[in-house]
Design a protein around this motif. Structure first.
Motif, mmCIF file in Angstrom:
data_model
loop_
_atom_site.group_PDB
_atom_site.id
_atom_site.type_symbol
_atom_site.label_atom_id
_atom_site.label_comp_id
_atom_site.label_asym_id
_atom_site.label_seq_id
_atom_site.Cartn_x
_atom_site.Cartn_y
_atom_site.Cartn_z
ATOM 1 N N UNK A 1 -91.463 -116.001 21.133
ATOM 2 C CA UNK A 1 -92.683 -115.841 20.336
ATOM 3 C C UNK A 1 -93.430 -117.174 20.232
ATOM 4 N N UNK A 2 -92.695 -118.252 19.933
ATOM 5 C CA UNK A 2 -93.345 -119.571 19.822
ATOM 6 C C UNK A 2 -93.997 -119.982 21.139
ATOM 7 N N UNK A 3 -93.293 -119.748 22.241
ATOM 8 C CA UNK A 3 -93.836 -120.065 23.558
ATOM 9 C C UNK A 3 -95.107 -119.272 23.814
ATOM 10 N N UNK A 4 -95.107 -117.995 23.456
ATOM 11 C CA UNK A 4 -96.279 -117.145 23.662
ATOM 12 C C UNK A 4 -97.451 -117.602 22.801
ATOM 13 N N UNK A 5 -97.181 -117.950 21.562
ATOM 14 C CA UNK A 5 -98.257 -118.426 20.680
ATOM 15 C C UNK A 5 -98.835 -119.733 21.220
ATOM 16 N N UNK A 6 -97.967 -120.640 21.655
ATOM 17 C CA UNK A 6 -98.421 -121.937 22.153
ATOM 18 C C UNK A 6 -99.213 -121.822 23.454
ATOM 19 N N UNK A 7 -98.808 -120.919 24.340
ATOM 20 C CA UNK A 7 -99.432 -120.842 25.668
ATOM 21 C C UNK A 7 -100.441 -119.709 25.817
ATOM 22 N N UNK A 8 -100.365 -118.713 24.952
ATOM 23 C CA UNK A 8 -101.228 -117.543 25.097
ATOM 24 C C UNK A 8 -100.712 -116.529 26.103
ATOM 25 N N UNK A 9 -99.499 -116.783 26.644
ATOM 26 C CA UNK A 9 -98.902 -115.889 27.630
ATOM 27 C C UNK A 9 -97.440 -115.669 27.250
ATOM 28 N N UNK A 10 -97.023 -114.412 27.219
ATOM 29 C CA UNK A 10 -95.625 -114.108 26.975
ATOM 30 C C UNK A 10 -94.882 -114.278 28.296
ATOM 31 N N UNK A 11 -93.817 -115.066 28.258
ATOM 32 C CA UNK A 11 -93.013 -115.292 29.458
ATOM 33 C C UNK A 11 -91.583 -114.828 29.200
ATOM 34 N N UNK A 12 -91.000 -114.250 30.240
ATOM 35 C CA UNK A 12 -89.594 -113.871 30.201
ATOM 36 C C UNK A 12 -88.897 -114.561 31.367
ATOM 37 N N UNK A 13 -87.696 -115.018 31.129
ATOM 38 C CA UNK A 13 -86.961 -115.774 32.137
ATOM 39 C C UNK A 13 -86.590 -114.856 33.299
ATOM 40 N N UNK A 14 -86.913 -115.312 34.497
ATOM 41 C CA UNK A 14 -86.614 -114.540 35.697
ATOM 42 C C UNK A 14 -87.438 -113.279 35.766
ATOM 43 N N UNK A 15 -86.837 -112.216 36.261
ATOM 44 C CA UNK A 15 -87.558 -110.950 36.415
ATOM 45 C C UNK A 15 -87.702 -110.186 35.110
ATOM 46 N N UNK A 16 -86.904 -110.538 34.092
ATOM 47 C CA UNK A 16 -86.975 -109.861 32.800
ATOM 48 C C UNK A 16 -86.259 -108.530 32.758
ATOM 49 N N UNK A 17 -85.484 -108.213 33.780
ATOM 50 C CA UNK A 17 -84.768 -106.938 33.801
ATOM 51 C C UNK A 17 -83.446 -106.994 33.053
ATOM 52 N N UNK A 18 -83.055 -108.192 32.638
ATOM 53 C CA UNK A 18 -81.788 -108.340 31.929
ATOM 54 C C UNK A 18 -81.855 -107.687 30.547
ATOM 55 N N UNK A 19 -80.684 -107.318 30.050
ATOM 56 C CA UNK A 19 -80.570 -106.623 28.761
ATOM 57 C C UNK A 19 -79.460 -107.237 27.929
ATOM 58 N N UNK A 20 -79.657 -107.172 26.637
ATOM 59 C CA UNK A 20 -78.625 -107.530 25.668
ATOM 60 C C UNK A 20 -78.381 -106.319 24.786
ATOM 61 N N UNK A 21 -77.143 -106.089 24.442
ATOM 62 C CA UNK A 21 -76.844 -105.116 23.402
ATOM 63 C C UNK A 21 -77.372 -105.687 22.090
ATOM 64 N N UNK A 22 -77.834 -104.819 21.209
ATOM 65 C CA UNK A 22 -78.455 -105.269 19.967
ATOM 66 C C UNK A 22 -77.884 -104.497 18.788
ATOM 67 N N UNK A 23 -78.073 -105.063 17.606
ATOM 68 C CA UNK A 23 -77.688 -104.362 16.389
ATOM 69 C C UNK A 23 -78.601 -104.811 15.245
ATOM 70 N N UNK A 24 -79.089 -103.852 14.498
ATOM 71 C CA UNK A 24 -79.896 -104.152 13.319
ATOM 72 C C UNK A 24 -78.979 -104.739 12.243
ATOM 73 N N UNK A 25 -79.451 -105.733 11.537
ATOM 74 C CA UNK A 25 -78.667 -106.428 10.519
ATOM 75 C C UNK A 25 -78.051 -105.476 9.496
#
Length: 151
Positions: A26-50
């Motif tokens: 988010x900080x990178x996107x705000x600073x540059x005006x472009x959202x960037x994802x590392x590599x192809x962005x196809x990677x996934x993480x398992x997630x859990x709501x707090x």
């Protein structure tokens, strides 16, 4: 008993109220005006709501059958490209671009870029579900778009 959390998201309290992986994007996107994802962005993480992570901790402390090692995940909501798209919608930006590992590493630190934002971390909480834990929650992308605090 060991509870091994995946990517935790939600608005928490305390010294680190935000997840670790999303705010740098988010900080990178705000600073540059472009959202960037590392590599192809196809990677996934398992997630859990707090909140649902806390429910499992409560269950683990009160369920007599709880013992051993448990992964804590509520699903795999989205790839990092889809996470980037949610950030883009939240910030009103138009595009998500791939970010080369060298550039991302220079900006965020090589280890963080490669081993956190540029890789998969996928687990299954089958043992936790066998205890009766049933996470249901807003998705990570819903949280980003609707509830995530902006810097």
């Amino acid at each position: 008993m060991v509870l091994c959390n995946s990517l935790i998201y939600a608005n928490g309290k305390g010294s680190r109220p935000q997840p670790v992986l999303i705010p740098p994007l988010v900080r990178q996107a705000i600073d540059s005006g472009v959202v960037r994802v590392v590599g192809s962005g196809l990677n996934r993480w398992s997630t859990v709501h707090l909140d649902y992570m806390a429910d499992l901790y409560q269950l683990a402390l009160t369920e007599p059958a709880a013992a051993g090692f448990y992964f804590v995940e509520g699903g795999e909501d989205a790839s990092f490209t889809e996470i980037g798209a949610a950030i883009s919608r939240r910030l009103g930006l138009g595009r998500v671009e791939p970010w080369g590992l060298a550039s991302a590493g220079a900006a965020l630190g090589e280890g963080f870029a490669h081993y956190a934002l540029g890789c998969n971390s996928r687990v299954r909480a089958s043992r936790a579900r066998a205890l009766g834990w049933r996470p249901s929650r807003p998705s990570l992308t819903d949280w980003i778009e609707n509830d995530m605090p902006l810097p």
